[in-house]
Design an enzyme around this catalytic site. Structure first.
Site, short mmCIF file in Angstrom:
data_model
loop_
_atom_site.label_atom_id
_atom_site.label_comp_id
_atom_site.label_asym_id
_atom_site.label_seq_id
_atom_site.Cartn_x
_atom_site.Cartn_y
_atom_site.Cartn_z
CG HIS A 1 -49.23 10.32 -14.21
ND1 HIS A 1 -47.93 10.07 -14.58
CD2 HIS A 1 -49.87 9.14 -14.25
CE1 HIS A 1 -47.80 8.78 -14.85
NE2 HIS A 1 -48.97 8.19 -14.65
CD GLU B 1 -49.53 5.32 -11.69
OE1 GLU B 1 -50.17 4.52 -12.37
OE2 GLU B 1 -49.35 6.50 -12.03
P1 PGA Z 1 -47.93 1.42 -16.29
O1 PGA Z 1 -48.32 2.98 -16.18
O2 PGA Z 1 -49.21 0.64 -16.15
O3 PGA Z 1 -47.30 1.29 -17.63
O4 PGA Z 1 -47.00 1.15 -15.16
C1 PGA Z 1 -49.23 3.42 -15.25
C2 PGA Z 1 -49.25 4.93 -15.22
O5 PGA Z 1 -48.17 5.54 -15.32
O6 PGA Z 1 -50.31 5.55 -15.09
#
Ligand code: PGA
Length: 223
Positions: free
Chosen positions: A98, A147
């Site tokens: 992450h 992400e």
């Molecule tokens: P968010 O976080 O949906 O608040 O952008 C996603 C994540 O960091 O996994």
């Protein structure tokens, strides 16, 4: 319709009792959605995993649990670390890679490779989070999430990635892995629909919008 995967990442939010309360509030919504078409994985903080696991088992709920981190080491003299064998008692999955681990704990690809190996050797499923295509690490993972840091709601501008761009990235990732591909970053009720047109999208990693049971339930009902 392909099965959609919804992963809730609670980060350092909620006590054990608040986590169980969330699951108890979510459970009536689960009766209303087609669970053959949805998979739900909740990643609470470590301290809440045992209570959540007990509640889910006692109420026979269709929710799987994930840890938000795993030690790169096996069980042993590693003060403060939580080993894969210890997580396995309560959870089925672990998040690895992450952006917040990369940014605040300075974790890098070699750490993630060790963590994947630990998780795998104890039968934990791996949800591997990529910030960009260069982060691709291993074929031995269950879910790949794309992400970009700029899209995370609590990072900088927190602007959700454009759905067309997400579709392009996922199409390229599809050539490298057969694992289900997920998008994460400011997924909310008002934008979730835009991502469904991406042919290779299997689901979402959701942070802020997963913290309230009714908001998470509305996301689950959105497809
Ligand atoms: P968010 O976080 O949906 O608040 O952008 C996603 C994540 O960091 O996994």
């Amino acid at each position: 319709m392909n099965k959609k995967i919804f992963i809730a990442n609670w980060k350092s939010h909620k006590t054990a009792s608040q986590s169980v309360e969330f699951i108890s509030l979510l459970s009536p919504f689960l009766e209303k959605i087609d669970l053959l078409q949805k998979e739900i994985i909740i990643c609470p903080p470590f301290t809440a995993l045992p209570a959540c696991a007990l509640y889910i088992a006692e109420h026979n709920l269709p929710i799987k649990l994930g840890a938000q981190n795993v030690s790169r080491f096996p069980e042993g003299a590693y003060t403060g670390e939580i080993a894969a064998s210890q997580i396995k008692e309560f959870a089925q999955y672990v998040l690895i890679g992450h952006s917040e681990r990369r940014k605040y704990q300075l974790e890098a690809q070699n750490d993630f490779a060790d963590k994947i190996q630990q998780a795998r050797s104890h039968g934990l499923g791996v949800i591997f989070c990529m910030q960009n295509e260069d982060d691709y690490l291993s074929d031995d993972i269950d879910y790949v999430t794309y992400e970009p840091p700029s899209a995370i709601s609590t990072f900088g501008v927190g602007k959700a990635e454009n759905a067309v761009h997400v579709a392009e990235i996922l199409a390229r990732l599809r050539k490298r892995t057969a694992a289900p591909l997920l998008y994460g970053g400011s997924v909310k009720e008002d934008n979730i629909q835009s991502y469904f047109s991406a042919e290779n999208l299997s689901g979402f990693l959701i942070g802020s919008a997963s913290l309230e049971a009714d908001s998470f339930a509305r996301l689950l009902s959105s497809c």
